[in-house]
Write a protein that holds these residues in place. Sequence first.
Motif, PDB file in Angstrom:
ATOM      1  N   ASP A  53      11.099  14.357  12.565  1.00 39.93           N
ATOM      2  CA  ASP A  53      11.049  15.357  13.634  1.00 39.93           C
ATOM      3  C   ASP A  53      12.349  16.147  13.735  1.00 39.93           C
ATOM      4  OD1 ASP A  53       8.499  14.441  14.138  1.00 39.93           O
ATOM      5  OD2 ASP A  53       9.063  13.284  15.933  1.00 39.93           O
ATOM      6  N   MET A  54      13.466  15.556  13.284  1.00 34.30           N
ATOM      7  CA  MET A  54      14.757  16.259  13.295  1.00 34.30           C
ATOM      8  C   MET A  54      14.958  17.100  12.035  1.00 34.30           C
ATOM      9  SD  MET A  54      17.523  13.800  15.152  1.00 34.30           S
ATOM     10  CE  MET A  54      17.206  12.267  14.322  1.00 34.30           C
ATOM     11  N   GLY A  55      13.943  17.178  11.188  1.00 34.25           N
ATOM     12  CA  GLY A  55      14.014  18.010   9.992  1.00 34.25           C
ATOM     13  C   GLY A  55      14.660  17.336   8.798  1.00 34.25           C
ATOM     14  N   ARG A  56      14.823  16.038   8.856  1.00 34.22           N
ATOM     15  CA  ARG A  56      15.424  15.309   7.744  1.00 34.22           C
ATOM     16  C   ARG A  56      14.343  14.868   6.764  1.00 34.22           C
ATOM     17  NH1 ARG A  56      19.262  11.839  11.829  1.00 34.22           N
ATOM     18  NH2 ARG A  56      20.666  13.588  12.300  1.00 34.22           N
ATOM     19  N   LYS A  57      14.717  14.781   5.500  1.00 33.55           N
ATOM     20  CA  LYS A  57      13.794  14.257   4.486  1.00 33.55           C
ATOM     21  C   LYS A  57      13.807  12.747   4.593  1.00 33.55           C
ATOM     22  CE  LYS A  57      12.803  16.269   0.727  1.00 33.55           C
ATOM     23  NZ  LYS A  57      12.655  16.845  -0.592  1.00 33.55           N
ATOM     24  N   VAL A  58      12.634  12.166   4.614  1.00 34.36           N
ATOM     25  CA  VAL A  58      12.501  10.713   4.647  1.00 34.36           C
ATOM     26  C   VAL A  58      11.677  10.291   3.452  1.00 34.36           C
ATOM     27  CG1 VAL A  58      11.586   8.734   5.917  1.00 34.36           C
ATOM     28  CG2 VAL A  58      12.733  10.585   7.160  1.00 34.36           C
ATOM     29  N   ALA A  59      12.190   9.304   2.734  1.00 32.24           N
ATOM     30  CA  ALA A  59      11.497   8.769   1.572  1.00 32.24           C
ATOM     31  C   ALA A  59      11.367   7.265   1.701  1.00 32.24           C
ATOM     32  CB  ALA A  59      12.253   9.120   0.296  1.00 32.24           C
ATOM     33  N   ALA A  60      10.248   6.774   1.213  1.00 38.66           N
ATOM     34  CA  ALA A  60       9.970   5.344   1.207  1.00 38.66           C
ATOM     35  C   ALA A  60      10.003   4.835  -0.228  1.00 38.66           C
ATOM     36  CB  ALA A  60       8.598   5.071   1.816  1.00 38.66           C
ATOM     37  N   LEU A  61      10.435   3.606  -0.373  1.00 38.03           N
ATOM     38  CA  LEU A  61      10.417   2.934  -1.661  1.00 38.03           C
ATOM     39  C   LEU A  61       9.292   1.905  -1.631  1.00 38.03           C
ATOM     40  CD1 LEU A  61      12.048   2.501  -4.367  1.00 38.03           C
ATOM     41  CD2 LEU A  61      13.056   0.547  -3.205  1.00 38.03           C
ATOM     42  N   THR A  62       8.403   1.984  -2.618  1.00 33.99           N
ATOM     43  CA  THR A  62       7.337   1.000  -2.752  1.00 33.99           C
ATOM     44  C   THR A  62       7.393   0.436  -4.175  1.00 33.99           C
ATOM     45  OG1 THR A  62       5.682   2.594  -3.500  1.00 33.99           O
ATOM     46  CG2 THR A  62       5.833   2.228  -1.125  1.00 33.99           C
ATOM     47  N   ILE A  63       6.721  -0.649  -4.372  1.00 31.96           N
ATOM     48  CA  ILE A  63       6.593  -1.226  -5.703  1.00 31.96           C
ATOM     49  C   ILE A  63       5.315  -0.662  -6.303  1.00 31.96           C
ATOM     50  CG2 ILE A  63       6.188  -3.384  -6.962  1.00 31.96           C
ATOM     51  CD1 ILE A  63       8.001  -4.685  -4.791  1.00 31.96           C
ATOM     52  N   LYS A  64       5.388  -0.260  -7.574  1.00 31.19           N
ATOM     53  CA  LYS A  64       4.206   0.313  -8.218  1.00 31.19           C
ATOM     54  C   LYS A  64       3.030  -0.636  -8.081  1.00 31.19           C
ATOM     55  CE  LYS A  64       6.294   3.511 -11.401  1.00 31.19           C
ATOM     56  NZ  LYS A  64       6.606   3.896 -12.757  1.00 31.19           N
ATOM     57  N   GLY A  65       1.900  -0.087  -7.626  1.00 33.08           N
ATOM     58  CA  GLY A  65       0.700  -0.872  -7.451  1.00 33.08           C
ATOM     59  C   GLY A  65       0.591  -1.565  -6.101  1.00 33.08           C
ATOM     60  N   ASP A  66       1.592  -1.372  -5.242  1.00 32.83           N
ATOM     61  CA  ASP A  66       1.588  -1.995  -3.914  1.00 32.83           C
ATOM     62  C   ASP A  66       2.043  -0.936  -2.912  1.00 32.83           C
ATOM     63  OD1 ASP A  66       1.883  -3.537  -1.624  1.00 32.83           O
ATOM     64  OD2 ASP A  66       3.318  -4.931  -2.497  1.00 32.83           O
ATOM     65  N   SER A  67       1.290  -0.728  -1.867  1.00 27.54           N
ATOM     66  CA  SER A  67       1.612   0.335  -0.907  1.00 27.54           C
ATOM     67  C   SER A  67       2.594  -0.101   0.172  1.00 27.54           C
ATOM     68  CB  SER A  67       0.325   0.847  -0.251  1.00 27.54           C
ATOM     69  OG  SER A  67      -0.269  -0.183   0.511  1.00 27.54           O
ATOM     70  N   LYS A  68       3.004  -1.346   0.190  1.00 25.18           N
ATOM     71  CA  LYS A  68       3.909  -1.838   1.230  1.00 25.18           C
ATOM     72  C   LYS A  68       5.294  -1.203   1.071  1.00 25.18           C
ATOM     73  CE  LYS A  68       4.990  -6.028   3.621  1.00 25.18           C
ATOM     74  NZ  LYS A  68       4.657  -7.431   3.739  1.00 25.18           N
ATOM     75  N   VAL A  69       5.820  -0.661   2.163  1.00 24.91           N
ATOM     76  CA  VAL A  69       7.125  -0.012   2.151  1.00 24.91           C
ATOM     77  C   VAL A  69       8.215  -1.083   2.071  1.00 24.91           C
ATOM     78  CG1 VAL A  69       8.711   1.448   3.455  1.00 24.91           C
ATOM     79  CG2 VAL A  69       6.265   1.999   3.411  1.00 24.91           C
ATOM     80  N   GLN A  70       9.099  -0.939   1.092  1.00 27.83           N
ATOM     81  CA  GLN A  70      10.196  -1.895   0.885  1.00 27.83           C
ATOM     82  C   GLN A  70      11.508  -1.413   1.497  1.00 27.83           C
ATOM     83  OE1 GLN A  70       9.484  -4.842  -0.302  1.00 27.83           O
ATOM     84  NE2 GLN A  70       7.378  -4.179  -0.664  1.00 27.83           N
ATOM     85  N   GLY A  71      11.624  -0.110   1.707  1.00 23.37           N
ATOM     86  CA  GLY A  71      12.830   0.457   2.294  1.00 23.37           C
ATOM     87  C   GLY A  71      12.636   1.934   2.545  1.00 23.37           C
ATOM     88  N   LEU A  72      13.490   2.492   3.419  1.00 23.26           N
ATOM     89  CA  LEU A  72      13.414   3.910   3.777  1.00 23.26           C
ATOM     90  C   LEU A  72      14.814   4.513   3.810  1.00 23.26           C
ATOM     91  CD1 LEU A  72      10.918   3.444   6.705  1.00 23.26           C
ATOM     92  CD2 LEU A  72      10.468   4.910   4.743  1.00 23.26           C
TER      93      LEU A  72
END
Length: 174
Positions: A53-72
């Motif tokens: 909402d503040m206009g920052r880019k946010v990216a998530a790290l997942t493991i290939k084949g698994d949708s669970k977010v490991q870090g942001l």
Amino acid sequence: MSLIDIEIDGLTRSVVEIETNKSLSTTIVWWDQLKPSQRRLRKWSFDWQGEVDMGRKVAALTIKGDSKVQGLISFSAQVDHVFVHLVESAPHNIGHGKRYVGVPGNLFALACREAFRLGFEGGLAFMAKSELIAHYNESLGAVQVGASLRMMIDTEPAKKLVDRYFEESDQWPN
């Protein structure tokens, strides 16, 4: 302004599962590409939707084949560098019982890659907690700017991070 307070628990090739010592390939997913279920971040410390909402880019790290977010990570482009606002590992990747090693390094490598992509020669800055300045210097090659809590990662250490975490073919995405 948030102070970065995350342990760089190892610079791995991707992430390493502690239980098996197996290296697992990762995927970067931008916030707007996450499914609503992936955005429900229970027990996380930060308001990641607020970062968006503040206009920052946010990216998530997942493991290939698994949708669970490991870090942001959240960051924004400044005049001549990328500024990292927040970095957070998933609750299951923190502390003694963590599941994976390498998440924070992977996220910093992503921000450095973006700093190259944006024409900043890998230049990256963040504000660090004072007790972690030496740790970031040793683990990431970041240097303290004057007597402040501001730290910078310059071209050479940024290139090392990008080369470690990204295959040549995906170092410079669109």
